[in-house]
Design an enzyme around this catalytic site. Structure first.
Site, PDB file in Angstrom:
ATOM      1  N   LYS A  52       0.868  -1.182   0.000  1.00 41.66           N
ATOM      2  CA  LYS A  52       0.000   0.000   0.000  1.00 41.66           C
ATOM      3  C   LYS A  52       0.905   1.232   0.000  1.00 41.66           C
ATOM      4  CE  LYS A  52      -3.863   1.936   2.719  1.00 41.66           C
ATOM      5  NZ  LYS A  52      -4.748   1.731   3.892  1.00 41.66           N
ATOM      6  N   SER A 127      -9.849   1.870   2.840  1.00 39.12           N
ATOM      7  CA  SER A 127      -8.946   2.591   1.988  1.00 39.12           C
ATOM      8  C   SER A 127      -7.959   1.699   1.232  1.00 39.12           C
ATOM      9  CB  SER A 127      -8.141   3.594   2.833  1.00 39.12           C
ATOM     10  OG  SER A 127      -7.337   2.930   3.780  1.00 39.12           O
ATOM     11  N   SER A 151     -10.072  -0.522   7.150  1.00 36.15           N
ATOM     12  CA  SER A 151      -9.502  -0.492   5.793  1.00 36.15           C
ATOM     13  C   SER A 151      -8.776  -1.746   5.334  1.00 36.15           C
ATOM     14  CB  SER A 151      -8.559   0.697   5.651  1.00 36.15           C
ATOM     15  OG  SER A 151      -9.299   1.872   5.528  1.00 36.15           O
TER      16      SER A 151
HETATM   17  N1  GLN Z   1     -13.381   4.326   6.360  1.00 35.13           N
HETATM   18  C1  GLN Z   1     -12.653   4.683   7.510  1.00 35.13           C
HETATM   19  C2  GLN Z   1     -12.135   6.093   7.404  1.00 35.13           C
HETATM   20  O1  GLN Z   1     -12.321   6.665   6.381  1.00 35.13           O
HETATM   21  C3  GLN Z   1     -11.529   3.717   7.752  1.00 35.13           C
HETATM   22  C4  GLN Z   1     -10.269   4.078   7.057  1.00 35.13           C
HETATM   23  C5  GLN Z   1      -9.115   3.211   7.460  1.00 35.13           C
HETATM   24  O2  GLN Z   1      -9.269   2.218   8.158  1.00 35.13           O
HETATM   25  N2  GLN Z   1      -7.936   3.637   7.071  1.00 35.13           N
HETATM   26  O3  GLN Z   1     -11.566   6.629   8.301  1.00 35.13           O
END
Ligand code: GLN
Length: 466
Positions: A52, A127, A151
């Site tokens: 990532k 994400s 995410s």
């Molecule tokens: N959807 C959540 C956010 O936007 C989780 C994102 C994540 O785990 N990086 O914060």
């Protein structure tokens, strides 16, 4: 490695890779060959993976998929990157994700959205959308990802692959661009539990460069051997029980995870998985997580608060994009930040700054911290009644690309089943458990949550289903 690079080039339309460099990949493949020649090969030696773009790398750019970090090259590798490279894994490149890991659709990336390999008109989740998509498309055996509020689990669910977020502190955060430091935890995404075990084993371990890294987990050293040993013990115990391998295991099913907001297609798939586990001898217990709904506002106060402080380092002076036109230092900083950050990141910084500001701190931030503590306690009460918790990862199937982009709150609400785990720092995973009945079927994920340091147990339990 060359073949793997070629097949990833054939899947350009997924838009999952944001950076590839054949020379770097082939050099890593040569290093893996050398390990094999020396008889030092492990399960990951020569295996294609990808990172990532939130993990910093000294040979590749790291952008967090933001204009803010365009062209940035870190002077060092993230601990996870170093560890996987030492294990002989071969990186095919850096993967697309939501900008600074904020989002649930992988549509806030400066590089554009990733497509879901099952249906190119659908989002892959986020994400870590790029990480889930490359595994689902078979381009790599595993990918690194991070989970602040879901995410790893959510994109794994929407792409029909498996992912695990271990207990907070198990994997070093050193070199991972910080979002919400008290929540951020890295983990692997792969096809199945056994591949996850190999990756997790290589990724975890105490790191003095991360102040919240755990040295010991349940009195045992924080290392891969501990997780593998727990996995093997669990499997041996299951084997010994013959046709009822899960006899004695209590599965907690939180009543609040099956409310009216849950799509019946998802509910049916979870129910079928529960029946399968029952047929293997497990016992189902209904449990209560009464603050499930409150986990959403709690998380969306705490994570922006932490993000607003973490992202203050991107000021155009030390890091990142610098505006070309400005009058003085203040205008240089504010212009650089306005130009460099996308709308979702700006929204989080504004919310975070607001809840931390004088006069609102007590009302929002402190209150959220109190609820967080209650959520932690609720999970511990539940783990007195059961060994594992099962439920959905997402309330609904994935969404169409481009749909509802203007409305962030729908996405925030869609995190309702993953946020509590993150706030509590518990380990959890997502494994595929079925498909929708659409003409182009979409995958559905099953969430398995364990108590602290039970990663080996989670993986052994998931392995029963795969
Ligand atoms: N959807 C959540 C956010 O936007 C989780 C994102 C994540 O785990 N990086 O914060």
């Amino acid at each position: 490695a060359q073949q793997a690079l070629d097949s990833s080039a054939r899947q350009k339309e997924l838009n999952a890779f944001v950076q590839q460099d054949a020379a770097l990949t082939l050099a890593q493949a040569d290093a893996a060959d050398a390990l094999i020649a020396q008889g030092k090969a492990g399960p990951l030696t020569g295996i294609p993976i990808a990172h990532k773009d939130l993990f910093v790398t000294k040979d590749w750019q790291t952008t967090a998929c933001s204009k803010m970090l365009e062209g940035y090259v870190s002077p060092f590798d993230a601990t996870v990157v170093t560890k996987l490279q030492a294990a002989g894994a071969v990186s095919l490149g850096k993967l697309n994700c939501d900008e600074f890991a904020m989002g649930s659709r992988n549509e806030s990336s400066v590089f554009g959205p990733v497509r879901n390999p099952w249906d190119h008109s659908m989002v892959p989740g986020g994400s870590s959308g790029g990480s889930a998509a490359v595994v689902a498309a078979g381009l790599v055996a595993g990918a690194t990802a991070t989970d602040t509020g879901g995410s790893i689990r959510q994109p794994a669910a929407l792409c029909g692959v498996s992912g695990i977020k271990p207990t907070y502190g198990t994997i070093s955060r050193f070199g991972i661009i910080a979002y919400g430091s008290s929540l951020d935890q890295a983990g692997p995404i792969a096809r199945n539990a056994r591949d996850l075990l190999d990756l997790l084993e290589a990724m975890c371990g105490f790191d003095p460069q991360d102040a919240t890294s755990l040295e010991f987990c349940d009195d045992q050293p924080n290392n891969g051997a501990r997780i593998r040993q727990q996995f093997e013990q669990q499997q041996a115990q299951q084997e010994a029980q013959g046709s009822q391998p899960l006899k004695g295991l209590r599965i907690g099913v939180p009543a609040q995870f099956f409310g009216p907001g849950l799509d019946p297609v998802v509910a049916d798939a979870i129910e079928a998985a529960l029946k399968t586990y029952e047929s293997l001898g497990a016992e189902r217990v209904t449990v209560q997580l009464p603050l499930t709904e409150l986990s959403v506002p709690t998380y969306y106060v705490i994570s922006p608060a932490e993000a607003s402080t973490n992202l203050s380092r991107f000021d155009g002076v030390r890091f990142g994009h610098r505006a070309s036109q400005y009058t003085d230092l203040n205008s240089m900083i504010s212009r650089s930040r306005s130009e460099g950050f996308g709308p979702e990141v700006v929204r989080r910084i504004l919310v975070g700054t607001y809840v931390l500001s004088h006069g609102y701190y007590d009302a929002y931030y402190l209150q959220a911290q109190r609820v967080r503590r209650m959520i932690v306690d609720d999970f511990q009460k539940v783990f007195e009644q059961c060994d594992l918790i099962l439920g959905p990862v997402t309330p609904a199937l994935g969404r169409k690309l481009g749909a509802n982009i203007e409305d962030p709150t729908t996405d925030w609400l869609g995190d309702v089943y993953t946020l509590g785990v993150s706030l509590a720092g518990l380990p959890a995973m997502s494994i595929p458990c079925g498909f929708s009945k659409d003409e182009r079927p979409l995958p559905i994920g099953l969430q398995i949550i364990g108590n602290y340091f039970r990663e080996g147990q989670l993986l052994a339990f998931a392995d029963r289903f795969q």
